[in-house]
Design a protein around this motif. Sequence first.
Motif, PDB file in Angstrom:
ATOM      1  N   ASP A 100       1.800 -42.268 -56.295  1.00  0.00           N
ATOM      2  CA  ASP A 100       2.034 -41.698 -54.969  1.00  0.00           C
ATOM      3  C   ASP A 100       2.138 -40.192 -55.127  1.00  0.00           C
ATOM      4  OD1 ASP A 100       3.232 -40.666 -52.613  1.00  0.00           O
ATOM      5  OD2 ASP A 100       4.172 -42.593 -52.182  1.00  0.00           O
ATOM      6  N   PHE A 101       1.142 -39.477 -54.638  1.00  0.00           N
ATOM      7  CA  PHE A 101       1.110 -38.034 -54.851  1.00  0.00           C
ATOM      8  C   PHE A 101       2.297 -37.335 -54.197  1.00  0.00           C
ATOM      9  CE2 PHE A 101      -0.595 -33.735 -53.654  1.00  0.00           C
ATOM     10  CZ  PHE A 101      -0.526 -33.209 -54.933  1.00  0.00           C
ATOM     11  N   GLN A 102       2.690 -37.794 -53.030  1.00  0.00           N
ATOM     12  CA  GLN A 102       3.848 -37.173 -52.383  1.00  0.00           C
ATOM     13  C   GLN A 102       5.113 -37.373 -53.219  1.00  0.00           C
ATOM     14  OE1 GLN A 102       3.631 -35.078 -49.817  1.00  0.00           O
ATOM     15  NE2 GLN A 102       1.407 -35.444 -49.956  1.00  0.00           N
ATOM     16  N   GLN A 103       5.240 -38.548 -53.823  1.00  0.00           N
ATOM     17  CA  GLN A 103       6.388 -38.777 -54.713  1.00  0.00           C
ATOM     18  C   GLN A 103       6.283 -37.919 -55.963  1.00  0.00           C
ATOM     19  OE1 GLN A 103       9.081 -40.855 -53.870  1.00  0.00           O
ATOM     20  NE2 GLN A 103       9.943 -39.645 -55.577  1.00  0.00           N
ATOM     21  N   TYR A 104       5.061 -37.729 -56.450  1.00  0.00           N
ATOM     22  CA  TYR A 104       4.834 -36.855 -57.604  1.00  0.00           C
ATOM     23  C   TYR A 104       5.333 -35.450 -57.305  1.00  0.00           C
ATOM     24  CZ  TYR A 104       2.309 -34.857 -61.635  1.00  0.00           C
ATOM     25  OH  TYR A 104       1.987 -34.220 -62.813  1.00  0.00           O
ATOM     26  N   LEU A 105       4.960 -34.936 -56.117  1.00  0.00           N
ATOM     27  CA  LEU A 105       5.407 -33.602 -55.717  1.00  0.00           C
ATOM     28  C   LEU A 105       6.929 -33.542 -55.622  1.00  0.00           C
ATOM     29  CD1 LEU A 105       2.780 -32.674 -52.967  1.00  0.00           C
ATOM     30  CD2 LEU A 105       2.872 -31.829 -55.324  1.00  0.00           C
ATOM     31  N   ALA A 106       7.524 -34.576 -55.062  1.00  0.00           N
ATOM     32  CA  ALA A 106       8.984 -34.585 -54.917  1.00  0.00           C
ATOM     33  C   ALA A 106       9.682 -34.638 -56.273  1.00  0.00           C
ATOM     34  CB  ALA A 106       9.408 -35.773 -54.050  1.00  0.00           C
ATOM     35  N   ASP A 109       8.947 -31.095 -58.281  1.00  0.00           N
ATOM     36  CA  ASP A 109       9.203 -29.817 -57.617  1.00  0.00           C
ATOM     37  C   ASP A 109      10.047 -28.948 -58.552  1.00  0.00           C
ATOM     38  OD1 ASP A 109      10.285 -27.721 -56.022  1.00  0.00           O
ATOM     39  OD2 ASP A 109      10.027 -28.945 -54.222  1.00  0.00           O
ATOM     40  N   GLN A 123       5.978 -41.374 -62.342  1.00  0.00           N
ATOM     41  CA  GLN A 123       4.839 -40.839 -61.603  1.00  0.00           C
ATOM     42  C   GLN A 123       3.874 -40.078 -62.512  1.00  0.00           C
ATOM     43  OE1 GLN A 123       3.620 -41.256 -58.445  1.00  0.00           O
ATOM     44  NE2 GLN A 123       5.131 -42.918 -58.415  1.00  0.00           N
ATOM     45  N   TYR A 233       0.182 -26.047 -54.144  1.00  0.00           N
ATOM     46  CA  TYR A 233       1.482 -26.711 -54.200  1.00  0.00           C
ATOM     47  C   TYR A 233       2.338 -25.974 -55.223  1.00  0.00           C
ATOM     48  CZ  TYR A 233      -1.191 -30.472 -51.987  1.00  0.00           C
ATOM     49  OH  TYR A 233      -2.009 -31.201 -51.152  1.00  0.00           O
ATOM     50  N   TYR A 238      -4.041 -25.835 -56.439  1.00  0.00           N
ATOM     51  CA  TYR A 238      -4.190 -27.197 -56.961  1.00  0.00           C
ATOM     52  C   TYR A 238      -5.561 -27.287 -57.630  1.00  0.00           C
ATOM     53  CZ  TYR A 238      -3.794 -32.354 -56.852  1.00  0.00           C
ATOM     54  OH  TYR A 238      -3.707 -33.684 -57.169  1.00  0.00           O
TER      55      TYR A 238
END
Length: 423
Positions: A100-106, A109, A123, A233, A238
């Motif tokens: 999950d890319f959004q979870q990766y970012l979270a 961070d 992740q 990001y 990216y």
Amino acid sequence: MAVVGCTALALTVTGTTAQAHPSRDLARQTLPANDGWASHGAGTTGGAAADADHVYTVRTWAEFRQALADGGDAPKIIKVKGMIDAVSEGCDAFAAKGYDFQQYLADYDPAVWGHDTPVSGEQEELRDASADNQAKAITANIPSNTTIVGVGKNAGILGGSLQIKGVDNVILRNLTIEAPIDCFPQWDPTDDTKTGAWNSDYDTVVVRGSTHVWIDHNTLTDGRYPDSSLPSYFGKIYQQHDGLVDIVRGANYVTVSWNSFEDHDKTMLIGGGDSHGADDRGKLKVTLHHNRFEGIVERAPRVRYGQVDAYNNHFAVTKDQKYAYTFGIGIESRLYATHNAFSLPPGVSAAQTLKRWNDAPLTAENNYVNGRLTDLIAVHNAEIPGETLQRGAGWTPTLRTKVHPPKAIPAIVGHHAGAGRLR
């Protein structure tokens, strides 16, 4: 996916009637004598000797990869018809379950993870698995004694990575090749002096440990996905592109001629690392001639160890583009760069065309900048005194075809370099 594990393919076997007029059949043409380092010794003939059973016309990525695998190292000709898409199903087809890319970012961070240690955890492991899925799908390994040629003016490969590894006698011609997009770049918080960076994989063409390779009349570009279209990001682009043509790990006797390199950042490495001397010393003999580099940020090329002959190329820096340098002078390199043309916009100095990474001598003579004879080394040393360059590569190229006047190069290369322009 259709590109993985495919066993039954409809390959079209074509005849060899064009052998009666080999000069008119691109697939049967061989590298002319004295045309750069790839003409050294036995020269480069690719698959010119292929029999009828090893001449293929391919229209899909699966057909292309099956043709490469068929017949081992027997001479073969692969004719590419139309644009072959290696990632036609999109990036989602490669994603590992749970990624999950959004979870990766979270998770990574910098405000949470910081900048002191590389990323790890679930992740990152899933991202790595996803990247491995993509690598298996988009990589094409090219065997010895192979010619790959585009049919007509609009043939090529989208998103594939062509690997010329540990083989001999390969020709790539008349192809438009769009650089692979890395669907799963890795965030490295420790990179770029601990401000972090996104790092991508998948070079477009890799020549690794191979000999006698001729790359001619191709167009290599970021195409539909220029860096300007990529998001940012954590305050960093990216980055989804790597090199266009990398010649590394003891590769030798390579000629890169009449290609158009367009709109790319890290374009060409000759020698992959300072620590690779055991593989690279005495090798990495490469000729670059009559190529067009436009909208290129850096590495055109960056050279380590090799004896590289660069003549009659046109380097065009476009207005407002990001630009770092053209020729990178690396460890134990011996670059011989003459009779080239540079087109530079206002605000970009001729001094920037050279970049010293290590102390190594070079020859740079009879080069023209915006139509005027310019001593690139003198200008560089005067404007960038902390990176003084030494003159004299210590060798003189002998394997050259006709050398044109540098003033004529922008027009000559502009009309004849790239895919679809073979005469």
